[in-house]
Design an enzyme around this catalytic site. Sequence first.
Site, PDB file in Angstrom:
ATOM      1  N   SER A  50      -3.117  -7.739   2.728  1.00 33.24           N
ATOM      2  CA  SER A  50      -3.520  -7.539   4.124  1.00 33.24           C
ATOM      3  C   SER A  50      -4.136  -8.806   4.714  1.00 33.24           C
ATOM      4  CB  SER A  50      -4.521  -6.387   4.231  1.00 33.24           C
ATOM      5  OG  SER A  50      -3.933  -5.172   3.898  1.00 33.24           O
ATOM      6  N   LYS A  72     -15.475  -8.295   4.141  1.00 33.25           N
ATOM      7  CA  LYS A  72     -14.289  -8.666   4.914  1.00 33.25           C
ATOM      8  C   LYS A  72     -14.579  -8.479   6.400  1.00 33.25           C
ATOM      9  CE  LYS A  72     -11.100  -7.070   1.304  1.00 33.25           C
ATOM     10  NZ  LYS A  72      -9.979  -6.168   1.015  1.00 33.25           N
ATOM     11  N   ARG A  99      -1.755  -6.558  -7.993  1.00 35.63           N
ATOM     12  CA  ARG A  99      -0.670  -7.493  -7.705  1.00 35.63           C
ATOM     13  C   ARG A  99      -0.547  -8.557  -8.776  1.00 35.63           C
ATOM     14  NH1 ARG A  99      -3.086  -8.243  -1.927  1.00 35.63           N
ATOM     15  NH2 ARG A  99      -4.574  -9.050  -3.390  1.00 35.63           N
ATOM     16  N   HIS A 146       0.841  -1.202   0.000  1.00 33.62           N
ATOM     17  CA  HIS A 146       0.000   0.000   0.000  1.00 33.62           C
ATOM     18  C   HIS A 146       0.874   1.249   0.000  1.00 33.62           C
ATOM     19  CE1 HIS A 146      -3.167  -2.616   2.153  1.00 33.62           C
ATOM     20  NE2 HIS A 146      -3.629  -2.383   0.940  1.00 33.62           N
TER      21      HIS A 146
END
Length: 170
Positions: A132, A43, A94, A19
Amino acid sequence: MTRRVGIYPGTFDPITLGHADIIRRGSRLVDHLIIGVTTNIAKSPMFTDAERIAMVEREVASLSLSNVEVVGFNALLVDFADAQGASVVIRGIRGVTDFEYEYQLTGMNRQLNDHVETIFLMADVSLQPIASRLVKEIALYGGDIHRFVSPAVCADVVARVREQGLKGGG
């Protein structure tokens, strides 16, 4: 001359070195970058909204970027972008799985507001595996996360795991 405002949205639960890399690079693409800290209802966050905002503010301050601010939000991204006067959304990618999700999200956002452009930034090769979700999982099972987050965030996560307790036999 119009000031270009960009938004880098995310849950940042916790904020990782990946990040921070996108924040650093994204801040060079716009005049003003807003880090939008939000809650993803899909989440289960380790940290509260206020804790995540404070964590991101601390990490952004350590980057010494004068054109970056942190704002919490709980709305549709395109509505938040309008409210902030932003014309650009910055998203980190990513790999292929991220791209597929982000591509779909961008298409939906364009249907809602075609005045907001999305820019994809590829993660630095050395940071591509960092997520994360995986950082939290590693920490919850007693693994070492110092290579994926700053020392301050590492301490925050370790303290939270200490409160919640380790998972499994570790």
